[in-house]
Design an enzyme around this catalytic site. Structure first.
Site, short mmCIF file in Angstrom:
data_model
loop_
_atom_site.label_atom_id
_atom_site.label_comp_id
_atom_site.label_asym_id
_atom_site.label_seq_id
_atom_site.Cartn_x
_atom_site.Cartn_y
_atom_site.Cartn_z
N SER A 50 -0.39 40.80 14.81
CA SER A 50 0.63 41.34 15.70
C SER A 50 0.21 42.69 16.28
O SER A 50 -0.68 43.37 15.75
CB SER A 50 1.96 41.50 14.97
OG SER A 50 1.89 42.59 14.06
N ASP A 84 -0.09 38.23 18.33
CA ASP A 84 1.35 38.02 18.30
C ASP A 84 2.15 39.23 18.77
O ASP A 84 1.76 40.38 18.54
CB ASP A 84 1.77 37.67 16.86
CG ASP A 84 3.16 37.08 16.78
OD1 ASP A 84 3.53 36.31 17.68
OD2 ASP A 84 3.88 37.39 15.81
N ASP A 106 5.57 39.49 24.68
CA ASP A 106 6.97 39.76 24.38
C ASP A 106 7.55 40.77 25.37
O ASP A 106 7.39 41.98 25.22
CB ASP A 106 7.10 40.29 22.95
CG ASP A 106 8.54 40.45 22.50
OD1 ASP A 106 9.45 40.19 23.31
OD2 ASP A 106 8.76 40.83 21.33
N GLU A 136 9.08 34.59 24.51
CA GLU A 136 10.34 34.48 23.77
C GLU A 136 11.51 34.70 24.71
O GLU A 136 11.48 35.58 25.59
CB GLU A 136 10.37 35.53 22.65
CG GLU A 136 11.65 35.54 21.82
CD GLU A 136 11.59 36.55 20.69
OE1 GLU A 136 10.60 36.51 19.92
OE2 GLU A 136 12.50 37.38 20.58
N HIS A 182 13.86 38.32 12.01
CA HIS A 182 12.63 38.90 11.48
C HIS A 182 12.93 39.70 10.21
O HIS A 182 14.03 40.23 10.04
CB HIS A 182 11.99 39.84 12.51
CG HIS A 182 11.48 39.16 13.73
ND1 HIS A 182 12.17 39.12 14.91
CD2 HIS A 182 10.32 38.48 13.96
CE1 HIS A 182 11.47 38.46 15.82
NE2 HIS A 182 10.35 38.06 15.27
N HIS A 210 10.55 32.07 15.18
CA HIS A 210 10.17 33.35 14.58
C HIS A 210 11.14 33.68 13.46
O HIS A 210 12.24 33.15 13.39
CB HIS A 210 10.20 34.46 15.63
CG HIS A 210 9.10 34.39 16.64
ND1 HIS A 210 8.62 35.51 17.30
CD2 HIS A 210 8.35 33.36 17.08
CE1 HIS A 210 7.65 35.16 18.11
NE2 HIS A 210 7.47 33.85 18.01
N GLY A 211 10.73 34.57 12.56
CA GLY A 211 11.61 34.96 11.46
C GLY A 211 11.81 33.87 10.43
O GLY A 211 12.86 33.78 9.79
N ASN A 232 6.52 30.65 12.47
CA ASN A 232 5.90 31.94 12.16
C ASN A 232 6.38 32.47 10.81
O ASN A 232 7.59 32.55 10.57
CB ASN A 232 6.23 32.97 13.23
CG ASN A 232 5.50 32.73 14.53
OD1 ASN A 232 4.95 31.66 14.77
ND2 ASN A 232 5.48 33.74 15.38
#
Length: 282
Positions: A50, A84, A106, A136, A182, A210-211, A232
């Site tokens: 990330s 990421d 993002d 996203e 997240h 995500h999360g 993820n």
């Protein structure tokens, strides 16, 4: 084994109506543990780095990327390399030269029209560089820069807006807000599976969750059945790693050799990866 493009792993998973897991790499121990766990499970994985991890490494992407790529190439399972949650266009433009086959751009903090414009520009650049691009839409909770939660009214991804967004930006996959957050340290998230199904039917590209560290096993399996393809995982690995480091140092306060606590911590990461991949295999 050579690095496999992220797009190939995701497309293959989508065709077979299953998922592919993407695990966050912060340290070399993360990469080693992820690869070991994937080999034990016999499952392909995506190693993802990330923007926050790059920032931790003093803004240097290449050293960690080279380490992750080296681990992948020595593996017996298929592995892809993904950049990421990128907000910095200059960092995005380093992806191809650093061995990545994909990135997640993002622009979610921008107003919708600006998000569309910035993401479309990112997708055009990425495709010109041979990269697969994820974006996203909606708000996945747990980000430190916003007080909103995953359950705030209006933050979840709208299927009609998602279809428009994908058409206007040209992205290859879409991360959606369906109830996960997240950085969750407890696995208590309840996903909106009906919304996932509506998004799957509305959007012509694979869906990303995500999360996922905060999502229980049964919820993860149901999410895949509903249409999630890329999953993820980050915080779950950090919990395993940190717990072992803390327990080891608490029990051996005179210990100074980092191999004595980082080695077991790496093994804990591998066990966590193996466990998640086993869940997703069923």
């Amino acid at each position: 084994m050579p690095l496999v493009p992220t797009g190939e792993l995701v497309a293959h998973a989508a065709t077979e109506r299953r998922s592919v897991a993407a695990f966050n790499v912060i340290t070399l121990e993360h990469a080693e543990g992820i690869v070991t766990g994937a080999e034990a499970a016999g499952r392909p994985v995506i190693l993802q780095i990330s923007e926050n991890a790059v920032r931790y490494h003093k803004g240097q992407l290449l050293p960690l990327a080279l380490a992750a790529a080296s681990m992948a190439r020595s593996s017996t399972v298929e592995i892809a390399l993904h950049l990421d949650h990128v907000t910095d266009v200059e960092l995005l433009h380093q992806a191809a030269d650093c061995g990545f086959s994909s990135a997640m751009f993002d622009a979610g903090a921008l107003p919708y029209a600006e998000n569309v414009s910035a993401t479309a520009d990112a997708a055009r650049w990425a495709h010109g560089a041979g990269l697969w691009l994820e974006a996203e839409l909606g708000y996945v909770g747990g980000k430190p820069d916003s007080p909103a939660s995953a359950h705030t009214a209006g933050v979840r991804t709208d299927p009609a807006e998602a279809a428009e967004y994908v058409a206007r930006t040209g992205v290859d996959a879409l991360a959606v807000a369906v109830g996960s957050s997240h950085a969750m340290t407890e696995r208590s998230a309840a996903l909106d599976h009906a919304l996932i199904e509506r998004l799957r039917d509305a959007v012509p590209v694979p869906l990303v969750l995500h999360g996922s560290s905060g999502v229980p096993d049964g919820e993860l399996r149901s999410a895949v059945r509903a249409g999630i393809v890329k999953i993820n995982i980050g915080t779950a690995l950090n919990i395993s790693l940190t717990r072992v480091v803390r327990d080891t140092l608490d029990s051996l306060p005179a210990l100074t050799d980092p191999r004595k606590y980082l080695g077991p911590a790496r093994d804990a990461v591998a066990a966590t990866v193996h466990g998640i991949l086993t869940v997703l295999a069923h």
